[in-house]
Enzyme design. Structure first.
Site, PDB file in Angstrom:
ATOM      1  N   ARG A  33       0.842  -1.186   0.000  1.00  0.00           N
ATOM      2  CA  ARG A  33       0.000   0.000   0.000  1.00  0.00           C
ATOM      3  C   ARG A  33       0.882   1.243   0.000  1.00  0.00           C
ATOM      4  O   ARG A  33       1.956   1.249   0.615  1.00  0.00           O
ATOM      5  CB  ARG A  33      -0.848  -0.035   1.272  1.00  0.00           C
ATOM      6  CG  ARG A  33      -1.825   1.115   1.465  1.00  0.00           C
ATOM      7  CD  ARG A  33      -2.993   0.990   0.576  1.00  0.00           C
ATOM      8  NE  ARG A  33      -4.112   1.838   1.007  1.00  0.00           N
ATOM      9  CZ  ARG A  33      -5.109   2.195   0.197  1.00  0.00           C
ATOM     10  NH1 ARG A  33      -5.135   1.781  -1.052  1.00  0.00           N
ATOM     11  NH2 ARG A  33      -6.094   2.939   0.641  1.00  0.00           N
ATOM     12  N   THR A  80      -9.041   1.156  -9.517  1.00  0.00           N
ATOM     13  CA  THR A  80      -8.327   0.006  -9.004  1.00  0.00           C
ATOM     14  C   THR A  80      -8.471  -1.133 -10.006  1.00  0.00           C
ATOM     15  O   THR A  80      -9.344  -1.084 -10.861  1.00  0.00           O
ATOM     16  CB  THR A  80      -8.962  -0.315  -7.620  1.00  0.00           C
ATOM     17  OG1 THR A  80      -8.814   0.842  -6.819  1.00  0.00           O
ATOM     18  CG2 THR A  80      -8.406  -1.514  -6.935  1.00  0.00           C
ATOM     19  N   THR A 107      -3.915  -0.387  -7.240  1.00  0.00           N
ATOM     20  CA  THR A 107      -4.706   0.823  -7.457  1.00  0.00           C
ATOM     21  C   THR A 107      -3.876   2.079  -7.580  1.00  0.00           C
ATOM     22  O   THR A 107      -2.771   2.154  -7.041  1.00  0.00           O
ATOM     23  CB  THR A 107      -5.698   1.007  -6.275  1.00  0.00           C
ATOM     24  OG1 THR A 107      -6.549   2.121  -6.539  1.00  0.00           O
ATOM     25  CG2 THR A 107      -4.976   1.222  -4.957  1.00  0.00           C
ATOM     26  N   ASP A 111      -7.766   8.337   0.666  1.00  0.00           N
ATOM     27  CA  ASP A 111      -8.307   7.235   1.467  1.00  0.00           C
ATOM     28  C   ASP A 111      -8.088   7.455   2.967  1.00  0.00           C
ATOM     29  O   ASP A 111      -8.609   6.699   3.791  1.00  0.00           O
ATOM     30  CB  ASP A 111      -7.697   5.900   1.037  1.00  0.00           C
ATOM     31  CG  ASP A 111      -8.442   5.297  -0.157  1.00  0.00           C
ATOM     32  OD1 ASP A 111      -9.558   5.772  -0.464  1.00  0.00           O
ATOM     33  OD2 ASP A 111      -7.922   4.365  -0.776  1.00  0.00           O
ATOM     34  N   SER A 166      -7.644   0.948   3.310  1.00  0.00           N
ATOM     35  CA  SER A 166      -8.126   0.523   1.996  1.00  0.00           C
ATOM     36  C   SER A 166      -9.366  -0.341   2.120  1.00  0.00           C
ATOM     37  O   SER A 166      -9.673  -0.860   3.200  1.00  0.00           O
ATOM     38  CB  SER A 166      -7.020  -0.284   1.301  1.00  0.00           C
ATOM     39  OG  SER A 166      -7.500  -0.847   0.097  1.00  0.00           O
ATOM     40  N   SER A 167     -10.071  -0.526   1.014  1.00  0.00           N
ATOM     41  CA  SER A 167     -11.175  -1.490   0.952  1.00  0.00           C
ATOM     42  C   SER A 167     -10.832  -2.671   0.053  1.00  0.00           C
ATOM     43  O   SER A 167     -11.670  -3.554  -0.167  1.00  0.00           O
ATOM     44  CB  SER A 167     -12.444  -0.824   0.406  1.00  0.00           C
ATOM     45  OG  SER A 167     -12.850   0.210   1.245  1.00  0.00           O
ATOM     46  N   GLY A 174     -13.333  -0.873  -7.215  1.00  0.00           N
ATOM     47  CA  GLY A 174     -14.645  -0.311  -6.878  1.00  0.00           C
ATOM     48  C   GLY A 174     -14.705   0.455  -5.578  1.00  0.00           C
ATOM     49  O   GLY A 174     -15.802   0.672  -5.042  1.00  0.00           O
ATOM     50  N   GLY A 175     -13.548   0.860  -5.032  1.00  0.00           N
ATOM     51  CA  GLY A 175     -13.578   1.665  -3.801  1.00  0.00           C
ATOM     52  C   GLY A 175     -14.328   0.950  -2.701  1.00  0.00           C
ATOM     53  O   GLY A 175     -14.146  -0.247  -2.462  1.00  0.00           O
TER      54      GLY A 175
HETATM   55  N1  GLY Z   1      -8.317   3.356  -3.232  1.00  0.00           N
HETATM   56  C1  GLY Z   1      -9.386   2.471  -2.945  1.00  0.00           C
HETATM   57  C2  GLY Z   1      -9.069   1.552  -1.795  1.00  0.00           C
HETATM   58  O1  GLY Z   1      -7.919   1.242  -1.562  1.00  0.00           O
HETATM   59  O2  GLY Z   1      -9.965   1.168  -1.122  1.00  0.00           O
END
Ligand code: GLY
Length: 566
Positions: A97, A376, A394, A418, A447-448, A468-469
């Site tokens: 990340r 992403t 992403t 985020d 993150s998601s 998809g966030g």
């Molecule tokens: N940038 C979207 C996520 O990492 O959730």
């Protein structure tokens, strides 16, 4: 910068793909398979498998090829997560990340009146975190590659695609044309991603990325040092200086990909292996599956009003926990034990009425005390030996912050959005957060992303993930339930319409053809508010179902995703 302009172009991009009413058959392969956002990237991975590489080698080649052929999300300037189950039983999850630069500070996205400065965390040089993708991919290759292939061999498809160019698809042509005005803001982006004669791109045009090819060659020659020090790191630092950003050469040198403890759960006879913090994805996925396990979902019927009601109530409770409790585990004590506990999930579900929506204003995060002493792209890989790799990477929104590092040819992310810029103020995905996810130097934004491997009897059963966030987690869950509860083949499971809910805003979001009318009416009677998902279609799931017959690839018809096998 006007956020609604960018929302508009994202909507256009996503609805430009068509969701077919009948899904095609899944792609079948006996030996190995890669399902990714582009056919060139899937092919790059398969080429590695055919040369004697394993699924990790294939994943690394696929990711680098996506950085060339899927510039809106594939990347060198972003980050991601890898979840892997090796045939020898080893599981590992790798966190690459992005990281806040050392110069970052808590209120850096607030204006002089204490309000969130519109667009600063999304469309400026300040939006970029220190990129992690290269470190993560190289670490995975070095530690878990087959040893049969050199780094040069694994990077060769990406270098060729960048240096010689490739013929763009109708989808990429459309995306580049829609983002024309976004590219104009940055000279380097404009030079590469706007046609040299200024005319609109069309399918079949050749996209050549010479600077990117040079950067990839540095990496092939010098590995990590080829990106995190030397000319590339210096170009990143110079770009930051030019645009008022924070990332320094020292920030680049300091970046480290980290192995994290996988999060694990069960759902009936299935074992779920997924990504832990700094992603909220795995923990929330398992928490929601725990909440739903006792509900006879199959007998309720797929996408019936009762089914959607229970999913929504589970999602509401889980996302309330996300907002309160989740952040980078190196900076915040995330109550994972509580979040993954079946007992906690049962207590949360005990507050759900079978026929009435609980207003989100009445749902709060759980108290961890009794339990404790997050555009992403996703791809999935399985090889002949049974090694399985699930990777989501992403830049955050499409083309990240829109800045291409001058002379290095890659987009920088806007992952800093985020973080919770201010407690309770929603980010681009409508997600709220608090202290757990406040900006701090060296911290990774929550993150998601939910790269996941579902195992049955200790062997991969489903490899799955999506962009998809905030909708990533609920999309992965719906695909797992489509396979596990409703026996859909993997392509049907991926293509099936999706819905999403996330505590705040207190609504159920649906794809254009997400719910039939009487289901909507029933849900409204229960007290649910239903709105169209603002960006049209939800996610682009790329999944592989592993069966005793062989491998079945489900590539999402919402985009130009490609399942390639042999
Ligand atoms: N940038 C979207 C996520 O990492 O959730």
């Amino acid at each position: 910068m006007n956020r609604s302009f960018f929302s508009g172009i994202l909507l256009f991009t996503l609805i430009a793909g068509t969701l077919q009413s009948a899904s095609p058959d899944p792609v079948f392969a006996e030996h190995g398979m890669v399902v990714s956002a582009t056919d060139q990237a899937s092919l790059a991975g398969i080429t590695m498998l055919k040369k004697g590489g394993n699924a990790v080698d294939a994943a690394v080649a696929t990711a680098f090829a996506l950085a060339v052929t899927y510039p809106q999300a594939g990347n060198l300037g972003g980050g991601g997560f890898m979840v892997t189950h090796l045939a020898d039983g080893t599981d590992f999850t790798l966190d690459f990340r992005e990281m806040a630069p050392q110069g970052a500070f808590r209120d850096m996205y607030l204006d002089s009146t204490g309000n969130v400065a519109e667009g600063r965390s999304l469309y400026t040089h300040l939006a970029a975190g220190v990129p992690g993708s290269v470190a993560g991919l190289l670490k995975a290759f070095q530690d878990h590659g087959s040893g049969n292939l050199s780094l040069k061999e694994v990077l060769a498809p990406a270098i060729k695609l960048a240096r010689k160019g490739f013929r763009i698809s109708s989808g990429l042509a459309r995306t580049l044309n829609v983002f024309h005005d976004y590219f104009i803001r940055n000279q380097s982006a404009a030079e590469i991603f706007i046609r040299s004669d200024g005319r609109p791109w069309k399918a079949g045009d050749r996209l050549i990325q010479k600077d990117l090819a040079r950067t990839l060659k540095y990496i092939a020659k010098s590995g990590r040092e080829g990106f995190y020090s030397g000319p590339v790191a210096e170009k990143v630092a110079a770009e930051m200086k030019r645009g008022g950003g924070l990332i320094t050469a020292a920030d680049m040198a300091r970046y480290e990909a980290k192995y994290r403890e996988p999060v694990r759960g069960t759902y009936d006879s299935l074992e779920v292996l997924s990504m832990g913090p700094p992603s909220s994805g795995g923990a929330l996925l398992i928490q929601m599956l725990n909440m739903l396990e006792a509900i006879p979902l199959d007998s309720l019927g797929w996408n019936s009003s009762q089914y959607i009601h229970y999913l929504t109530e589970a999602e509401r409770r889980a996302y309330a926990d996300r907002a309160e409790h989740m952040g980078d585990p190196d900076f915040w004590d995330v109550p994972l034990k509580m979040l993954l506990s079946k007992d906690y999930a049962a207590k949360r579900m005990a507050t759900v009425s079978p026929d009435t929506a609980t207003p989100s204003a009445q749902v709060f995060a759980g108290d961890p005390l009794p339990y404790e002493s997050r555009e992403t792209t996703h791809f999935s890989v399985v090889d002949q030996a049974g090694n399985a790799v699930s990777v989501t990477t992403t830049l955050n929104t499409s083309f990240g912050c829109g800045v291409v590092v001058r002379g290095a040819g890659f987009f920088l992310n806007n992952e800093m959005d985020d973080f919770a810029a201010k407690p309770g103020v929603p980010n681009v995905y409508g997600l709220v957060g608090k202290e757990a996810n406040a900006v701090q130097p060296g911290k990774r934004p929550l993150s998601s992303m939910t790269p996941t491997i579902v195992l049955k009897a200790g062997k991969p059963w489903l490899v799955v993930g999506t962009p998809g966030g905030s909708t990533i987690i609920t999309s992965v869950m719906q695909v797992i339930l489509n396979c596990a509860e409703f026996n859909m083949d993997v392509e049907a499971a991926v293509a099936a319409p999706r819905v999403h809910s996330q505590w705040l805003p207190d609504v159920i979001m649906t794809e254009p053809n997400g719910l039939v009318k009487d289901v909507r009416v029933n849900l409204q009677r229960m007290g649910h508010q239903i709105i169209p998902y603002r960006w049209g279609y939800i996610g682009q799931v790329n999944a592989i179902r592993v069966t005793s017959d062989g491998l079945y690839g489900g590539s999402d018809v919402r985009g130009e995703n490609a399942a390639v096998g042999y």
